[in-house]
Write a protein that holds these residues in place. Sequence first.
Motif, short mmCIF file in Angstrom:
data_model
loop_
_atom_site.label_atom_id
_atom_site.label_comp_id
_atom_site.label_asym_id
_atom_site.label_seq_id
_atom_site.Cartn_x
_atom_site.Cartn_y
_atom_site.Cartn_z
N VAL A 159 -22.12 0.55 -13.42
CA VAL A 159 -21.57 1.16 -12.21
C VAL A 159 -20.92 0.09 -11.33
N GLY A 160 -21.54 -1.10 -11.24
CA GLY A 160 -20.94 -2.18 -10.48
C GLY A 160 -19.61 -2.61 -11.05
N ALA A 161 -19.51 -2.69 -12.38
CA ALA A 161 -18.24 -3.08 -13.01
C ALA A 161 -17.16 -2.04 -12.74
N VAL A 162 -17.52 -0.76 -12.84
CA VAL A 162 -16.55 0.31 -12.54
C VAL A 162 -16.10 0.22 -11.08
N ALA A 163 -17.03 -0.06 -10.18
CA ALA A 163 -16.69 -0.16 -8.76
C ALA A 163 -15.71 -1.29 -8.50
N LEU A 164 -15.86 -2.41 -9.20
CA LEU A 164 -14.92 -3.52 -9.03
C LEU A 164 -13.52 -3.12 -9.50
N GLY A 165 -13.46 -2.35 -10.59
CA GLY A 165 -12.16 -1.86 -11.04
C GLY A 165 -11.52 -0.92 -10.03
N ILE A 166 -12.33 -0.05 -9.43
CA ILE A 166 -11.83 0.87 -8.41
C ILE A 166 -11.38 0.09 -7.18
N LEU A 167 -12.11 -0.96 -6.84
CA LEU A 167 -11.72 -1.80 -5.69
C LEU A 167 -10.33 -2.38 -5.89
N ALA A 168 -10.06 -2.91 -7.08
CA ALA A 168 -8.73 -3.47 -7.35
C ALA A 168 -7.66 -2.38 -7.30
N TYR A 169 -7.98 -1.21 -7.83
CA TYR A 169 -7.01 -0.10 -7.83
C TYR A 169 -6.70 0.34 -6.41
N LEU A 170 -7.73 0.53 -5.60
CA LEU A 170 -7.51 0.99 -4.22
C LEU A 170 -6.75 -0.03 -3.40
N ALA A 171 -6.99 -1.31 -3.65
CA ALA A 171 -6.27 -2.35 -2.92
C ALA A 171 -4.77 -2.23 -3.15
N ALA A 172 -4.40 -1.80 -4.37
CA ALA A 172 -2.97 -1.66 -4.68
C ALA A 172 -2.42 -0.29 -4.32
N ALA A 173 -3.24 0.77 -4.44
CA ALA A 173 -2.72 2.13 -4.31
C ALA A 173 -2.81 2.71 -2.91
N THR A 174 -3.70 2.20 -2.09
CA THR A 174 -3.90 2.78 -0.76
C THR A 174 -2.96 2.13 0.25
N PRO A 175 -2.16 2.92 0.96
CA PRO A 175 -1.27 2.33 1.98
C PRO A 175 -2.07 1.78 3.15
N ARG A 176 -1.49 0.84 3.85
CA ARG A 176 -2.16 0.28 5.02
C ARG A 176 -2.08 1.30 6.15
N LEU A 177 -3.22 1.59 6.77
CA LEU A 177 -3.29 2.57 7.85
C LEU A 177 -3.82 1.90 9.10
N MET A 224 3.53 16.57 -3.01
CA MET A 224 3.27 15.27 -2.39
C MET A 224 3.94 14.17 -3.20
N PRO A 225 4.30 13.08 -2.54
CA PRO A 225 4.85 11.93 -3.27
C PRO A 225 3.83 11.37 -4.26
N ARG A 226 4.34 10.74 -5.30
CA ARG A 226 3.47 10.17 -6.32
C ARG A 226 2.50 9.15 -5.73
N ALA A 227 2.96 8.37 -4.75
CA ALA A 227 2.10 7.36 -4.15
C ALA A 227 0.89 7.98 -3.47
N HIS A 228 1.07 9.16 -2.88
CA HIS A 228 -0.06 9.83 -2.24
C HIS A 228 -1.07 10.30 -3.28
N TRP A 229 -0.56 10.83 -4.39
CA TRP A 229 -1.47 11.26 -5.45
C TRP A 229 -2.27 10.07 -6.01
N MET A 230 -1.61 8.94 -6.15
CA MET A 230 -2.29 7.76 -6.68
C MET A 230 -3.44 7.34 -5.77
N ALA A 231 -3.20 7.38 -4.46
CA ALA A 231 -4.26 7.02 -3.51
C ALA A 231 -5.41 8.02 -3.59
N LEU A 232 -5.08 9.32 -3.68
CA LEU A 232 -6.13 10.34 -3.76
C LEU A 232 -6.96 10.20 -5.03
N ILE A 233 -6.32 9.85 -6.13
CA ILE A 233 -7.06 9.66 -7.38
C ILE A 233 -8.07 8.53 -7.22
N GLY A 234 -7.65 7.44 -6.56
CA GLY A 234 -8.58 6.34 -6.32
C GLY A 234 -9.76 6.77 -5.46
#
Length: 313
Positions: A167-185, A1-11
């Motif tokens: 847990v809330g702080a970790v979730a905010l970090g994940i939110l920022a990551y997913l906003a950048a790593a997840t393609p628009r669907l 898989m492309p690296r971008a797909h792996w990044m989204a899955l990790i998020g």
Amino acid sequence: MPRAHWMALIGLAFSAFVMNTSEFMPIGLLVDIAESFSMTEAEAGLIISLYAWAVALLSIPLMVLASRFNLKAVLLASIALFAAGQVASALAPSFSLLVGARLMVAAAHAVFWSIASPLAVRVVGEKHSGVAVGVIVTGSSVAMVCGLPLGRAIGLLLGWRMTFACVGAVALGILAYLAAATPRLAAGKPFSPRELPTLFAAPALRNIYVVTALFATAHFTCYSYIEPFLQQVAHFPDDLITLTLVLYGAAGMAGSALLSRAYGRMRFPLMRAVVIGVAASMALLLATAASAAATVAVCAVPSRILRTFPTAS
């Protein structure tokens, strides 16, 4: 898989990790939460019961609603609501407000698990759908091994409120990551409520729904009060309770590995063994409370086979 797909899955895997960590976290903190509000553990256990009922009742309506919108937007909204609920839980001055905050988290949980697998498959394509779902399940399984004991350890050191805040702080970090790593669907085909009866058309599926509901209810009724049981009945010290929860999660991952090897050859015998094994373990829990080794073993066995059940079904 492309690296971008792996990044989204990790998020998505990290999202699954924090979702399941948050779901089970109050179990390891139940005694401390009860003491904070001058309640019994049974009364404080309402935050677990109401959370579970909210997820069960909201999953289908929210799934139908979410199918009409852009999946990435729904994902980010669910993570944002999840983080807000954790912060509200940490700041709740009363038990009723804590319950309200947990219901916010339950709504986010219901939305996330309604869209997580379809979103992952759409990101990577049908060719890699198995890998996509497997990565999300891994995040969920790791939460059973590390998330719950880690949350309990933070609670013992800094208090249960700080656990929710972390847990809330970790979730905010994940939110920022997913906003950048997840393609628009683009939004998929909306699922109409009129289509819901088709999910119950097959007799085999109906049987699986009933058995799964009874099975999970029985198991988690016991598991929800495992911390006060180990503390007050089995007389475990705090560090041994945490270790028992770690072993519980590790046994669950072992159960998942067992399923991957045995599922194709012995599907139905495996499912029968799962149901009988969990029932027997719960029946033996009180009888083995006098022996620490036996209690730990009885706690680990149902986790090992529980993880095989939903996928086998």
